[in-house]
Design an enzyme around this catalytic site. Structure first.
Site, short mmCIF file in Angstrom:
data_model
loop_
_atom_site.label_atom_id
_atom_site.label_comp_id
_atom_site.label_asym_id
_atom_site.label_seq_id
_atom_site.Cartn_x
_atom_site.Cartn_y
_atom_site.Cartn_z
N GLU A 219 0.87 -1.16 0.00
CA GLU A 219 0.00 0.00 0.00
C GLU A 219 0.92 1.23 0.00
O GLU A 219 1.80 1.33 0.85
CB GLU A 219 -0.87 -0.02 1.27
CG GLU A 219 -1.96 0.99 1.24
CD GLU A 219 -2.83 0.94 2.50
OE1 GLU A 219 -2.72 0.00 3.29
OE2 GLU A 219 -3.61 1.89 2.66
N ARG B 210 4.04 -12.70 10.06
CA ARG B 210 4.82 -11.51 9.74
C ARG B 210 6.09 -11.48 10.57
O ARG B 210 6.19 -12.12 11.61
CB ARG B 210 4.00 -10.24 9.93
CG ARG B 210 3.54 -9.97 11.34
CD ARG B 210 2.93 -8.56 11.48
NE ARG B 210 1.99 -8.23 10.42
CZ ARG B 210 2.04 -7.11 9.69
NH1 ARG B 210 2.97 -6.22 9.86
NH2 ARG B 210 1.15 -6.88 8.77
N LYS C 196 3.99 0.88 10.01
CA LYS C 196 4.19 2.11 9.25
C LYS C 196 3.69 3.32 10.02
O LYS C 196 4.26 4.40 9.94
CB LYS C 196 3.45 2.01 7.91
CG LYS C 196 4.29 1.38 6.82
CD LYS C 196 3.58 1.42 5.49
CE LYS C 196 2.79 0.17 5.28
NZ LYS C 196 2.13 0.07 3.99
#
Ligand code: ATP
Ligand code: MG
Length: 541
Positions: free
Chosen positions: A29, A255, A265
């Site tokens: 993204e 992850r 982020k």
């Protein structure tokens, strides 16, 4: 390399003829810079594609216009290339498919599988129920398809204010999986998109756009992180409801989490915005651009990603393990030179004042092909303050009054006298004599217990050196994560270094020349110190 469980799934799919090839995608993204966790996903997606003679697309998941920016797109392209991967064909964008996704939504409506809902966001949440209670159907759930099509078209045209109407999937308000309780597929949002500008007022949700984007690109294995496991039934539902064929399958993996840093982020962005770091590429950041600026190589990052493996169980990898991978990689590739971080002056009283010798020193003793460099040697030198002790403790084998030490590539010196400032008592210089019979590389090798690094005072260049500590300690931003040493002395050979070049400063660690170097002097980043607690741990196992 160890075969990961995803390769196992792929092998079975190929053996059963479910897919003819392996086509993956990396779907960032564009709302921030990539970090080391993304590197894991990149290595996995591009790696599986190439190991199976398939291909990997790069697709920006740009369905949320409010947070996205072309600055992030550009940085992501640069970081993936720098890591050493190349996507197939053109860069893809989910926004390329907005028209097709809209048509698919109309098809869902025609099939009675989607409806326009006028509940407010709060009401939708309330109607959804909880883990222990089923949801309640929206009063708009049974609208005729014709009416839904007209309303959806009017949503697209912007006939209603944002937030008043959504398109929802018509699945099962009683499903134990909350994601299946008539999830929202489209929302209205008057926000300029970084690519489609003001073309669209309705935007698809990730859970709807993702399976269809994968399908449109011919992806076979859609690899994502564990938090999407509960979304997989919806991923499959979208494709099945449209009766599409040759559909992709979603596979989840854990992850990457790392100690002593942050990986979200949102938190990384706030460090940048609050000025706690100098930018996304601050060398303390776990971002790919930060690690690159710090001096990490793409090989070290790829090696790290390969070694941590891929699993379904969540775990946290020690920051020290990343540093261990960097050290192994840098050890083989960096020239070894001398730099004094905290200089103290040494005067060789029996060395002629006007004499300068040029010593020839190997750049890498393990790699004769690396060549040699000239190291000037003269009467006045700098050594590391730590390498001298006026009152040496036990096991201190370096310089001390009345003791001898070898200067790397040079001579053995003997400490004769310590000169101090009479007013402050501060150390001014150490007076030594050198033994001309002990030059390194000649036959008369005198045995002494310690060898230290040094630079010739008149020839040395001044430099700033930035030392780094973990960005986070005890779950908090570490304000001492960077310390800049202002008055370091380095070999003149380093004067020709270019930004980004990496070196081993012997006994101190691995360093790279930072792009802040300029007319004011050279600035180095310490990539990692030499000490490797990981290697020690492995040995003691
Ligand atoms: P963040 O939570 O940091 O904002 P994200 O998952 O929203 O990350 P995306 O840009 O959507 O970031 O991620 C692109 C791809 O990278 C996704 O497939 C995602 O699963 C993967 N990814 C993101 N973070 C990690 C991580 N820590 N470890 C492994 N893969 C990750
Ligand atoms: Mg995401």
């Amino acid at each position: 390399m160890e075969v990961n469980f995803i390769q196992g799934v792929i092998d079975q799919d190929l053996a059963e003829g479910r897919y003819q090839g392996v086509h993956t995608r990396f779907p960032p993204e564009p709302n921030g810079y990539l970090h080391i966790g993304h590197a894991k996903a990149i290595c996995l997606n591009f790696g599986l594609a190439s190991e199976n003679n398939g291909w990997c697309n790069l697709r920006f998941d740009d369905t949320n216009p409010s947070r996205e920016d072309t600055e992030y797109v550009d940085s992501i392209l640069e970081d993936i290339r720098w890591l050493g991967f190349e996507w197939r064909g053109e860069v893809k964008y989910a926004s390329d498919y907005f028209e097709r996704l809209y048509e698919f939504a109309c098809e869902l409506i025609r099939r009675g599988k989607a409806y326009v809902c006028e509940l407010t966001p709060d009401e939708i949440r309330d109607y959804r129920g909880t883990l222990t209670e089923p949801g309640r159907p929206s009063p708009w759930r049974d609208r005729p398809a014709e009416e839904n099509l007209k309303l959806f078209d009017r949503m697209r045209n912007g006939d209603f204010p944002d937030g008043t109407m959504v398109l929802r999937a018509r699945i099962d308000m009683g499903s134990p999986n909350l994601n299946m309780r008539d999830p929202v597929l489209y929302r209205m949002l008057r926000a300029a998109h970084h690519r489609t500008k003001d073309d669209w007022i309705v935007y698809p949700m990730y859970d709807y756009a993702h399976p269809l984007s994968d399908y449109l690109e011919g992806i076979t294995h859609s690899i994502c992180t564990m938090e999407y496991e509960d979304h997989r039934p919806l991923y499959d539902w979208v494709l099945e409801a449209l009766e599409l064929r040759d559909c992709p399958r979603q596979i989840e993996f854990a992850r990457l989490n790392m100690s002593q840093t942050v990986m979200s982020k949102r938190l990384l962005r706030s460090l940048v915005e609050e000025g706690k770091v100098s930018g996304w590429d601050d060398p303390r950041m776990p971002t790919i651009c930060g690690l690159r600026r710090r001096g990490y190589t793409p090989e070290a990052l790829r090696d790290f990603c390969a070694r941590i493996g891929v699993a379904k169980a969540n775990s946290t990898v020690e920051l020290g393990y990343l540093e261990h991978c960097a050290r192994e990689d840098l050890m083989a590739r960096t020239p070894r030179v001398m730099a004094v971080l905290n200089p103290v002056k040494v005067v060789l009283t029996n060395y002629p004042e006007d004499r300068v010798e040029t010593l020839e020193a190997e750049l890498n003793p393990e790699d004769p092909g690396a060549g040699t460099r000239a190291v000037p040697f003269a009467r006045e030198l700098y050594i590391e303050a730590e390498d001298f002790m006026e009152e040496p403790v036990k096991k201190f084998f370096r310089l001390a009054p009345g003791r001898e030490v070898r200067l790397k590539h040079g001579y053995v010196i003997l400490c004769e006298e310590v000169v101090k400032d009479p007013a402050t008592g501060a150390l001014v210089e150490i007076r030594c004599t050198y033994d001309p019979e002990t030059k390194s590389g000649t036959n008369s090798q005198k045995k002494v217990k310690g060898t230290i690094h040094w630079v010739a005072a008149a020839h040395a260049l001044s430099a700033k050196i930035r030392l780094y500590e973990p960005l986070y300690t005890e779950e908090q931003f570490n304000p001492n994560s960077m310390i800049q040493l202002e008055n370091c002395k380095i070999e003149p050979w380093l004067g020709q270094a270019k930004a980004g070049e990496r070196f081993q400063f012997i006994r101190e660690g691995f360093f790279s020349l930072d792009r802040d170097s300029g007319e004011d002097g050279l600035v180095f980043n310490r990539i990692v110190p030499l000490k490797d607690s990981w290697a020690k741990m492995e040995k003691n196992k």
